[in-house]
Design an enzyme around this catalytic site. Structure first.
Site, PDB file in Angstrom:
ATOM      1  N   GLY A 230       0.787  -1.223   0.000  1.00 44.85           N
ATOM      2  CA  GLY A 230       0.000   0.000   0.000  1.00 44.85           C
ATOM      3  C   GLY A 230       0.820   1.274   0.000  1.00 44.85           C
ATOM      4  O   GLY A 230       0.259   2.367   0.071  1.00 44.85           O
ATOM      5  N   GLU A 271       5.177  -5.890   2.126  1.00 42.18           N
ATOM      6  CA  GLU A 271       4.811  -6.532   0.863  1.00 42.18           C
ATOM      7  C   GLU A 271       4.348  -5.492  -0.141  1.00 42.18           C
ATOM      8  O   GLU A 271       3.187  -5.425  -0.493  1.00 42.18           O
ATOM      9  CB  GLU A 271       3.759  -7.621   1.096  1.00 42.18           C
ATOM     10  CG  GLU A 271       2.649  -7.179   1.995  1.00 42.18           C
ATOM     11  CD  GLU A 271       1.713  -8.300   2.432  1.00 42.18           C
ATOM     12  OE1 GLU A 271       2.136  -9.460   2.536  1.00 42.18           O
ATOM     13  OE2 GLU A 271       0.545  -7.975   2.673  1.00 42.18           O
ATOM     14  N   ARG A 274       3.191  -1.972  -5.731  1.00 43.80           N
ATOM     15  CA  ARG A 274       3.197  -0.720  -6.494  1.00 43.80           C
ATOM     16  C   ARG A 274       4.495   0.071  -6.362  1.00 43.80           C
ATOM     17  O   ARG A 274       5.057   0.542  -7.353  1.00 43.80           O
ATOM     18  CB  ARG A 274       2.035   0.143  -5.999  1.00 43.80           C
ATOM     19  CG  ARG A 274       1.722   1.338  -6.854  1.00 43.80           C
ATOM     20  CD  ARG A 274       0.650   2.200  -6.176  1.00 43.80           C
ATOM     21  NE  ARG A 274      -0.441   1.425  -5.646  1.00 43.80           N
ATOM     22  CZ  ARG A 274      -1.540   1.097  -6.328  1.00 43.80           C
ATOM     23  NH1 ARG A 274      -1.692   1.505  -7.569  1.00 43.80           N
ATOM     24  NH2 ARG A 274      -2.493   0.371  -5.771  1.00 43.80           N
ATOM     25  N   ARG A 309      -6.848   0.511 -14.621  1.00 45.01           N
ATOM     26  CA  ARG A 309      -6.934   1.465 -13.500  1.00 45.01           C
ATOM     27  C   ARG A 309      -7.734   2.732 -13.824  1.00 45.01           C
ATOM     28  O   ARG A 309      -8.549   3.140 -13.007  1.00 45.01           O
ATOM     29  CB  ARG A 309      -5.530   1.809 -12.980  1.00 45.01           C
ATOM     30  CG  ARG A 309      -4.784   0.591 -12.424  1.00 45.01           C
ATOM     31  CD  ARG A 309      -3.506   0.969 -11.695  1.00 45.01           C
ATOM     32  NE  ARG A 309      -3.774   1.632 -10.439  1.00 45.01           N
ATOM     33  CZ  ARG A 309      -3.737   2.917 -10.237  1.00 45.01           C
ATOM     34  NH1 ARG A 309      -3.378   3.738 -11.202  1.00 45.01           N
ATOM     35  NH2 ARG A 309      -4.028   3.429  -9.066  1.00 45.01           N
ATOM     36  N   CYS A 340     -16.246  -1.570 -26.033  1.00 43.54           N
ATOM     37  CA  CYS A 340     -17.594  -1.008 -25.993  1.00 43.54           C
ATOM     38  C   CYS A 340     -17.997  -0.670 -24.556  1.00 43.54           C
ATOM     39  O   CYS A 340     -18.918  -1.270 -23.985  1.00 43.54           O
ATOM     40  CB  CYS A 340     -18.594  -1.977 -26.599  1.00 43.54           C
ATOM     41  SG  CYS A 340     -18.363  -2.125 -28.357  1.00 43.54           S
TER      42      CYS A 340
END
Ligand SMILES: *Cc1c(COP(=O)(O)O)cnc(C)c1O
Length: 419
Positions: A230, A271, A274, A309, A340
């Site tokens: 995080g 952990e 990102r 994202r 679409c």
């Protein structure tokens, strides 16, 4: 600031050649940047004995990337059978792997215990009797509920499906001890993409309080605390980066204080996904259509299948046009894929230089939760992945999906059973 000037300097001079050789679209990852972040992280926390990063495999589940993480001494945070298998195929074993699942199925426990097992991080007290062979080392995921506020991506802890409630923690360790556990860890993950380091310092302080409570109740020690992932990265040009040095300094001080008080301290595990790879990847696409209706749309040759994202979280991903960087912005445009779905947009009302068909666009910060999150709705296929090596060479580390892949699970003739 989005992708680093160093990555830009490595990529832009050769991006047209790479595109000509491999064809767009592709994600490209910067080995030098990943290694630099890894070293920065390890150096920042070097004051804590036994610090270890367990790379969150789901962020970038590619064996060539995992091999780089392993070379840096990192372990792997897995939350599915596929991620366990991937980590083991590149040689990770035992305590190099942490398995943090949610709503865990029996097959997952079996897979977790194979090949020398892994660190099992249980998500709920009800799972204790469901673990077939209870390991000697056990960890639980803690959900602080109303004690913490969480943040936008991960949600409010009270509404989050993860982890044990506060009043279940002592009982959970009791039951684990009754099943033979005698080595312990604790885990939490309260925020996602959080750039305010103070919230992680609070998380560590919160875990220390919990460790003291559980230790006092059962007379046990904790081998590690896992503060979760995080850690955020700046996606917008005006975003300030996470202050890693301040985070490390304050967390290291908390560890020293715990050691003074208790005569030992656990190891610190983290952990991050990102933070490790997010800024070190880019999605390279070619503009194929320019459409002028109520707005101007730049259609590119990738879509949400390559990067969810923006559509999923309204996330901002910076975009540059390497060949036109010195040009001023023209009128704002939406940069879109061909799915679409009207949320299939990489950028909305973005100021870019005047883009023409054939221009190469670089979508920044796709190194984590990018390709990995892609999906095949509308029969849209996922693109290839490339690795820009430290020596400047480029490796194909995943080919693009083909229609054959996409149709592989279909039955074109009847496969019928009468009941
Ligand atoms: C997704 C996830 C991570 C990684 O999150 P980042 O935001 O990429 O750092 C770490 N741990 C767990 C349990 C996760 O589910």
């Amino acid at each position: 600031m989005p992708m680093s000037p160093e990555f830009e300097n490595r990529l832009y001079p050769v991006v047209a050649k790479i595109a000509a050789h491999y064809g767009t679209p592709f994600h490209i990852y910067d080995e030098a940047g990943i290694r630099q972040t890894g070293h920065t992280l390890a150096r920042a926390f070097a004051g804590i004995d036994g610090f270890r990063e367990y790379f969150a495999v789901k962020a970038l589940p590619n064996p060539r990337i995992l091999a780089i993480m392993r070379e840096m001494g990192f372990g792997f945070d897995c939350s599915s059978i596929a991620e366990l298998e991937l980590s083991r195929r590149i040689g990770a074993r035992g305590e190099e792997i942490m398995f943090t699942s949610n709503n865990t199925a029996p097959e997952e426990f079996l897979e977790a215990s194979r090949d020398g097992g892994c660190i099992l991080n249980l998500d709920d007290i009800s799972l204790v009797p469901k673990v077939p062979e209870f390991p000697e080392l056990i960890s639980f995921r803690y959900n602080p509920g109303p004690r913490r506020t969480g943040n936008a991506i991960i949600g409010n802890p009270v509404e989050a499906k993860y982890g044990l409630a506060h009043d279940q923690v002592i009982q959970a360790y009791r039951r684990a001890i009754d099943r033979g556990a005698h080595r312990f860890g604790i885990h939490t993950m309260v925020v996602s993409n959080e750039r305010n380091y103070r919230s992680m310092v609070q998380t560590v302080a919160m875990l220390f309080e919990l460790i003291e409570e559980v230790s006092a109740a059962h007379g046990i020690r904790f081998e590690f605390m896992n503060m979760g992932g995080g850690l955020g990265i700046p996606y917008l040009p005006e975003d300030a980066p996470l202050d890693l040095d301040a985070l490390a300094a304050e967390v290291t001080a908390l560890f020293a204080r715990f050691r003074e008080k208790n005569g030992y301290s656990p190891r610190l595990y983290m952990e991050s996904g990102r933070l490790m790879t997010g800024p070190h990847g880019a999605l390279v696409v070619t503009a194929i259509n320019r459409k002028e209706i109520y707005r101007t749309y730049i259609g590119v040759d990738a879509c949400m299948s390559a990067l969810m994202r923006p559509g999923m979280y309204g996330a901002y991903h910076h975009i540059t046009v390497p060949a036109k960087r010195s040009l001023p912005p023209a009128a704002p445009v939406d940069v879109v894929g061909s799915l679409c779905e009207n949320n299939d947009k990489f950028a909305i009302q973005r100021d870019l230089p005047a883009v023409a068909d054939g221009d190469i666009l670089v979508i920044h910060d796709t190194g984590a939760h990018g390709h990995a999150m892609g999906f095949n709705y509308n029969g849209r296929l996922r693109p290839k992945e490339l690795l820009l090596r430290t020596d400047g060479s480029v490796e194909l580390i995943r080919r693009a999906e083909t229609l054959e892949d996409h149709f592989a699970t279909l039955r074109f003739t009847a496969d019928r059973v009468a009941f």
